[in-house]
Design an enzyme around this catalytic site. Structure first.
Site, PDB file in Angstrom:
ATOM      1  N   HIS A  42     -16.234 -17.563  22.639  1.00 19.48           N
ATOM      2  CA  HIS A  42     -16.673 -16.232  22.109  1.00 19.48           C
ATOM      3  C   HIS A  42     -17.772 -15.844  23.024  1.00 19.48           C
ATOM      4  O   HIS A  42     -18.703 -16.663  23.379  1.00 19.48           O
ATOM      5  CB  HIS A  42     -17.437 -16.284  20.643  1.00 19.48           C
ATOM      6  CG  HIS A  42     -16.195 -16.138  19.565  1.00 19.48           C
ATOM      7  ND1 HIS A  42     -16.731 -15.812  18.290  1.00 19.48           N
ATOM      8  CD2 HIS A  42     -14.889 -16.638  19.590  1.00 19.48           C
ATOM      9  CE1 HIS A  42     -15.544 -16.023  17.636  1.00 19.48           C
ATOM     10  NE2 HIS A  42     -14.534 -16.586  18.124  1.00 19.48           N
ATOM     11  N   TYR A  46     -23.964 -12.500  11.198  1.00 17.71           N
ATOM     12  CA  TYR A  46     -25.027 -13.145  10.586  1.00 17.71           C
ATOM     13  C   TYR A  46     -25.967 -11.954   9.777  1.00 17.71           C
ATOM     14  O   TYR A  46     -26.198 -10.961  10.606  1.00 17.71           O
ATOM     15  CB  TYR A  46     -25.984 -13.726  11.398  1.00 17.71           C
ATOM     16  CG  TYR A  46     -25.536 -14.867  12.107  1.00 17.71           C
ATOM     17  CD1 TYR A  46     -24.840 -15.181  13.178  1.00 17.71           C
ATOM     18  CD2 TYR A  46     -26.082 -16.141  11.564  1.00 17.71           C
ATOM     19  CE1 TYR A  46     -24.233 -16.281  13.719  1.00 17.71           C
ATOM     20  CE2 TYR A  46     -25.795 -17.325  12.192  1.00 17.71           C
ATOM     21  CZ  TYR A  46     -24.992 -17.379  13.278  1.00 17.71           C
ATOM     22  OH  TYR A  46     -24.437 -18.455  13.646  1.00 17.71           O
ATOM     23  N   PRO A  95     -28.469 -24.591   9.333  1.00 20.16           N
ATOM     24  CA  PRO A  95     -27.496 -24.314  10.222  1.00 20.16           C
ATOM     25  C   PRO A  95     -27.445 -22.939  10.429  1.00 20.16           C
ATOM     26  O   PRO A  95     -26.571 -22.504  11.324  1.00 20.16           O
ATOM     27  CB  PRO A  95     -26.236 -24.659   9.068  1.00 20.16           C
ATOM     28  CG  PRO A  95     -26.761 -24.874   7.952  1.00 20.16           C
ATOM     29  CD  PRO A  95     -28.006 -25.165   7.856  1.00 20.16           C
ATOM     30  N   LYS A 123     -27.136 -25.302  15.419  1.00 23.72           N
ATOM     31  CA  LYS A 123     -27.664 -26.183  16.277  1.00 23.72           C
ATOM     32  C   LYS A 123     -27.454 -27.735  15.931  1.00 23.72           C
ATOM     33  O   LYS A 123     -27.354 -28.680  16.800  1.00 23.72           O
ATOM     34  CB  LYS A 123     -29.144 -26.035  16.244  1.00 23.72           C
ATOM     35  CG  LYS A 123     -29.524 -24.746  17.091  1.00 23.72           C
ATOM     36  CD  LYS A 123     -29.154 -24.891  18.403  1.00 23.72           C
ATOM     37  CE  LYS A 123     -29.074 -23.309  19.335  1.00 23.72           C
ATOM     38  NZ  LYS A 123     -27.771 -23.391  19.776  1.00 23.72           N
ATOM     39  N   TYR A 166     -29.427 -19.469  21.178  1.00 27.54           N
ATOM     40  CA  TYR A 166     -27.876 -19.665  20.615  1.00 27.54           C
ATOM     41  C   TYR A 166     -27.025 -20.073  21.360  1.00 27.54           C
ATOM     42  O   TYR A 166     -26.268 -21.164  20.895  1.00 27.54           O
ATOM     43  CB  TYR A 166     -27.546 -18.007  20.155  1.00 27.54           C
ATOM     44  CG  TYR A 166     -26.351 -18.391  18.853  1.00 27.54           C
ATOM     45  CD1 TYR A 166     -25.038 -18.474  19.325  1.00 27.54           C
ATOM     46  CD2 TYR A 166     -26.959 -18.463  17.662  1.00 27.54           C
ATOM     47  CE1 TYR A 166     -24.207 -18.581  18.400  1.00 27.54           C
ATOM     48  CE2 TYR A 166     -26.022 -18.427  16.676  1.00 27.54           C
ATOM     49  CZ  TYR A 166     -24.383 -18.541  16.841  1.00 27.54           C
ATOM     50  OH  TYR A 166     -23.546 -18.867  16.131  1.00 27.54           O
TER      51      TYR A 166
END
Ligand code: FAS
Ligand code: PHB
Length: 387
Positions: A72, A199, A291, A295, A382
């Site tokens: 992605h 998100y 979460p 990570k 990220y």
């Protein structure tokens, strides 16, 4: 039994460490308390940093991930039912891989089996002894007690394992933040609502849209920490998820029966140092992150990177290398802990998030949408900081 490294825990960190040690000519044995099918029945992480991809390639356990995983280039964030994209590839030339932890663990078991690795399942009551110069581990299997003499012990046994508990209380500093909410997660045989993860911040609470493949979707919504899972019918879950998503996602969401439904509490936890004598703490045995930043699994992998390097150097003659493990690993652990805390604080509704707090979160998300510098900072963390 005698080995060079006794590894407690047959999850991703224990298996990856065992495989990398094997490739460096170092013998190990993995003691796992559960049967293999129980370990492989867990639904956990879904996003791999590229550093994790490279570690699995180094371990010779990446073939299926390369074939079935989904690279992605970005994620979507959303506020007030409106989303925007963060393009990692465009910002920093890096990507992530969407490939379930369950499959990573399956691939690592296959790699250990192919290499003749020693994995003892249903090893009950593991106990760590003499963590000084001559450590050994005892355990019981089918009613018989066994002893493993070793040079080092790697505690890869997760947050509730025996390893961290074997360190004298006065020898560890614990840092903790328990969040006043949990994640309700659902796995469904439905096409993902979006090609990339979403998100979503919403006054009703956080929501996350993820996936395992193009017919298997993973969704989460923030719920009160003590919510009983029985309260959440599939219909109630889907309705609440829709309320929190960007409009176009809410309208195109394909719902279906949940094939897995669970509530996960959220906490940040770090134990310092990550070693005591000849015991090294690895992964969730040493730290837990919420979460939100994807990570947990990836931090376990970077711990393995540092411990493998330290032990390989030791057996090549650098007797002090193992002393450097904890400081090296903790430097990266705290960066990931900060980022996971920041993502959680930005996206969740806290009990004291009043109207002012909601506007502050929305203002920070609007700044992320407008500022390439802000998006770059998120992208660097990220996709994974360098080891
Ligand atoms: P693990 O807990 O995976 O493995 C430890 C192993 O040790 C287990 O197999 C256990 O059976 C064994 N063990 C424990 N005690 C033992 C003993 N005394 N003797 C022998 N064996 C013992 N991370 C993300 O990045 N994204 C997510 O979405 C996400 N979701 C999660 C959901 C849940 C419910 C949980 C609990 C964690 C989640 N995580 C997530 C974090 C998770 O992925 C961990 O970071 C990852 O499993 C860490 O791997 P290990 O350190 O190997 O620990
Ligand atoms: C998941 O797919 O399970 C997942 C993805 C990203 C996260 C957490 C969980 O941050």
């Amino acid at each position: 039994m005698r080995t060079q490294v006794c590894i407690i825990g047959g999850g991703p960190s224990g298996l990856l460490l065992s495989q990398l040690l094997h490739l460096s000519g170092i013998d190990s044995v993995v003691l796992e308390r559960h049967p293999r099918d129980r370990v492989l029945s867990r639904i956990r992480a879904g996003v791999l940093e590229w550093g994790t991809v490279e570690m699995l390639e180094k371990a010779g356990a990446a073939r299926r991930m390369q074939a079935e995983g989904f690279p992605h280039s970005g994620i979507r964030l959303a506020a007030r039912n409106r989303g925007f994209r963060i393009d990692f590839n465009d910002l920093i030339g890096r990507r992530i891989m969407v490939y379930g932890q369950t499959e990573v663990t399956r691939d690592l078991y296959a790699a250990r089996d192919a290499a003749g690795g020693r994995i003892v399942h249903e090893a009950q009551g593991a106990a760590l002894h003499d963590l000084g110069d001559r450590p050994y581990v005892t355990y019981v299997r089918n009613g018989t007690e066994h002893r493993v003499d070793c040079d080092f012990i790697a505690g890869c046994d997760g947050f509730h394992g025996v390893s961290r508990a074997s360190v004298p209380k006065a020898a560890l500093r614990r840092f903790e933040r328990v969040y006043p909410f949990a994640w309700l997660g659902v796995l469904s045989r439905t096409p993902p609502v979006s090609e990339e993860l979403i998100y979503a911040n919403h006054p009703r609470g956080f929501a996350l849209c993820s996936m395992r493949n193009d017919t298997l979707s993973r969704y989460y919504i923030q719920v009160p920490a003590d919510d009983p899972i029985g309260k959440w019918t599939d219909a109630a879950f889907w309705d609440e998820l829709r309320r929190r998503l960007p409009q176009e996602a809410a309208e195109s969401l394909v719902t279906g029966a949940s094939i897995e439904k669970s509530i996960v509490p959220l906490r940040s936890f770090v134990a310092e140092p990550m070693q005591h004598g000849r015991l090294f703490l690895v992964g969730d045995a040493a730290h837990i992150v919420p979460p939100t930043g994807a990570k947990g699994l990836n931090l376990a992998v970077s711990d393995v990177f540092y411990l493998h390097e330290a032990l390989a150097a030791f057996y090549e003659g650098d007797r002090l290398a193992p002393e450097r493990y904890s400081d090296r690993a903790l430097a990266r652990v705290w960066q990931a802990t900060r980022f996971s805390w920041w993502m959680t604080s930005l996206l969740h509704r806290f009990p004291d998030t009043d109207d002012f707090g909601q506007r502050i979160q929305e203002a920070e998300l609007a700044h992320l949408e407008r500022s390439a510098a802000a998006r770059t900072q998120l992208a660097e963390n990220y996709t994974g900081l360098p080891y």
